[in-house]
Design a protein around this motif. Structure first.
Motif, PDB file in Angstrom:
ATOM      1  N   ASN A  17       0.661  -1.385  -0.077  1.00  0.00           N
ATOM      2  CA  ASN A  17       0.024   0.092  -0.026  1.00  0.00           C
ATOM      3  C   ASN A  17       0.993   1.162  -0.056  1.00  0.00           C
ATOM      4  O   ASN A  17       1.439   1.481   1.025  1.00  0.00           O
ATOM      5  CB  ASN A  17      -0.985   0.035   1.341  1.00  0.00           C
ATOM      6  CG  ASN A  17      -1.759   1.341   1.232  1.00  0.00           C
ATOM      7  OD1 ASN A  17      -1.847   1.936   0.377  1.00  0.00           O
ATOM      8  ND2 ASN A  17      -2.374   1.520   2.473  1.00  0.00           N
ATOM      9  N   ALA A  22      -5.337   3.739   4.781  1.00  0.00           N
ATOM     10  CA  ALA A  22      -5.222   2.273   4.935  1.00  0.00           C
ATOM     11  C   ALA A  22      -6.183   1.578   3.931  1.00  0.00           C
ATOM     12  O   ALA A  22      -7.155   2.209   3.349  1.00  0.00           O
ATOM     13  CB  ALA A  22      -5.759   1.803   6.407  1.00  0.00           C
ATOM     14  N   GLU A  24      -8.000  -2.344   2.687  1.00  0.00           N
ATOM     15  CA  GLU A  24      -8.257  -3.752   2.873  1.00  0.00           C
ATOM     16  C   GLU A  24      -8.404  -4.778   1.657  1.00  0.00           C
ATOM     17  O   GLU A  24      -8.834  -4.217   0.711  1.00  0.00           O
ATOM     18  CB  GLU A  24      -9.632  -3.711   3.672  1.00  0.00           C
ATOM     19  CG  GLU A  24     -10.104  -4.939   4.312  1.00  0.00           C
ATOM     20  CD  GLU A  24     -11.497  -4.794   5.086  1.00  0.00           C
ATOM     21  OE1 GLU A  24     -11.280  -4.651   6.265  1.00  0.00           O
ATOM     22  OE2 GLU A  24     -12.410  -4.436   4.421  1.00  0.00           O
ATOM     23  N   GLU A  26      -9.268  -8.607   0.285  1.00  0.00           N
ATOM     24  CA  GLU A  26      -9.970  -9.915   0.569  1.00  0.00           C
ATOM     25  C   GLU A  26      -9.043 -11.053   0.131  1.00  0.00           C
ATOM     26  O   GLU A  26      -8.441 -11.043  -0.873  1.00  0.00           O
ATOM     27  CB  GLU A  26     -11.394 -10.054  -0.255  1.00  0.00           C
ATOM     28  CG  GLU A  26     -11.742 -11.403   0.304  1.00  0.00           C
ATOM     29  CD  GLU A  26     -13.244 -11.858  -0.264  1.00  0.00           C
ATOM     30  OE1 GLU A  26     -13.832 -12.483  -0.143  1.00  0.00           O
ATOM     31  OE2 GLU A  26     -13.687 -10.714  -1.000  1.00  0.00           O
ATOM     32  N   PRO A  45      -3.135 -13.200   8.750  1.00  0.00           N
ATOM     33  CA  PRO A  45      -4.589 -12.780   8.557  1.00  0.00           C
ATOM     34  C   PRO A  45      -5.647 -13.917   8.138  1.00  0.00           C
ATOM     35  O   PRO A  45      -5.165 -14.949   7.578  1.00  0.00           O
ATOM     36  CB  PRO A  45      -4.639 -11.714   7.337  1.00  0.00           C
ATOM     37  CG  PRO A  45      -2.973 -11.748   7.036  1.00  0.00           C
ATOM     38  CD  PRO A  45      -2.457 -12.745   7.882  1.00  0.00           C
ATOM     39  N   MET A  48      -9.550 -11.082   5.583  1.00  0.00           N
ATOM     40  CA  MET A  48      -9.102  -9.923   4.847  1.00  0.00           C
ATOM     41  C   MET A  48      -7.777  -9.428   5.435  1.00  0.00           C
ATOM     42  O   MET A  48      -7.360  -9.908   6.556  1.00  0.00           O
ATOM     43  CB  MET A  48      -9.992  -8.840   5.514  1.00  0.00           C
ATOM     44  CG  MET A  48     -11.558  -9.142   5.194  1.00  0.00           C
ATOM     45  SD  MET A  48     -11.819  -8.909   3.261  1.00  0.00           S
ATOM     46  CE  MET A  48     -11.722  -7.376   2.952  1.00  0.00           C
ATOM     47  N   LEU A  49      -7.028  -8.813   4.599  1.00  0.00           N
ATOM     48  CA  LEU A  49      -5.608  -8.142   4.845  1.00  0.00           C
ATOM     49  C   LEU A  49      -5.943  -7.011   4.984  1.00  0.00           C
ATOM     50  O   LEU A  49      -6.146  -6.249   3.967  1.00  0.00           O
ATOM     51  CB  LEU A  49      -4.827  -8.550   3.832  1.00  0.00           C
ATOM     52  CG  LEU A  49      -3.225  -8.151   3.925  1.00  0.00           C
ATOM     53  CD1 LEU A  49      -2.411  -8.503   5.233  1.00  0.00           C
ATOM     54  CD2 LEU A  49      -2.666  -8.566   2.644  1.00  0.00           C
ATOM     55  N   ASN A  50      -5.407  -6.046   6.194  1.00  0.00           N
ATOM     56  CA  ASN A  50      -5.407  -4.778   6.202  1.00  0.00           C
ATOM     57  C   ASN A  50      -3.987  -4.141   6.217  1.00  0.00           C
ATOM     58  O   ASN A  50      -3.208  -4.551   6.826  1.00  0.00           O
ATOM     59  CB  ASN A  50      -6.173  -4.339   7.655  1.00  0.00           C
ATOM     60  CG  ASN A  50      -7.655  -4.752   7.606  1.00  0.00           C
ATOM     61  OD1 ASN A  50      -8.329  -4.579   6.670  1.00  0.00           O
ATOM     62  ND2 ASN A  50      -7.900  -5.562   8.668  1.00  0.00           N
ATOM     63  N   GLU A  52      -1.747  -0.644   6.352  1.00  0.00           N
ATOM     64  CA  GLU A  52      -1.641   0.695   6.876  1.00  0.00           C
ATOM     65  C   GLU A  52      -0.943   1.324   5.606  1.00  0.00           C
ATOM     66  O   GLU A  52      -0.383   0.624   4.563  1.00  0.00           O
ATOM     67  CB  GLU A  52      -0.757   0.699   7.899  1.00  0.00           C
ATOM     68  CG  GLU A  52      -1.417   0.041   8.952  1.00  0.00           C
ATOM     69  CD  GLU A  52      -0.220   0.195  10.510  1.00  0.00           C
ATOM     70  OE1 GLU A  52       0.812   0.956  10.278  1.00  0.00           O
ATOM     71  OE2 GLU A  52      -0.550  -0.688  11.450  1.00  0.00           O
TER      72      GLU A  52
END
Length: 68
Positions: A17, A22, A24, A26, A45, A48-50, A52
């Protein structure tokens, strides 16, 4: 940005990212382990992968898809 690297016996997800907010993503496959994380993530995870801002992670994934 996210993409898969695959061989006959391994599937790896590279996700980054580069934005200011942030994001998200899937996950299509279950996570086996974290290979690399610039935020020192150790937890796997689930669905979902979050990510930052300015976060990069490389995950080894199981070969089979997650059950519906």
């Amino acid at each position: 940005m996210a993409y898969y690297r695959m061989s006959e016996d391994q599937r790896v997800l590279v996700a980054a990212n580069f934005g200011k907010e942030a994001v998200e993503l899937e996950l299509e496959y279950p996570v086996e382990c974290t290979i690399l994380s610039n935020k020192n993530r150790v937890e796997k995870p689930k669905q979902m992968l979050n990510l930052e801002s300015c976060e990069v992670i490389v995950l080894e994934l199981f070969q089979e898809e997650k059950p519906e």
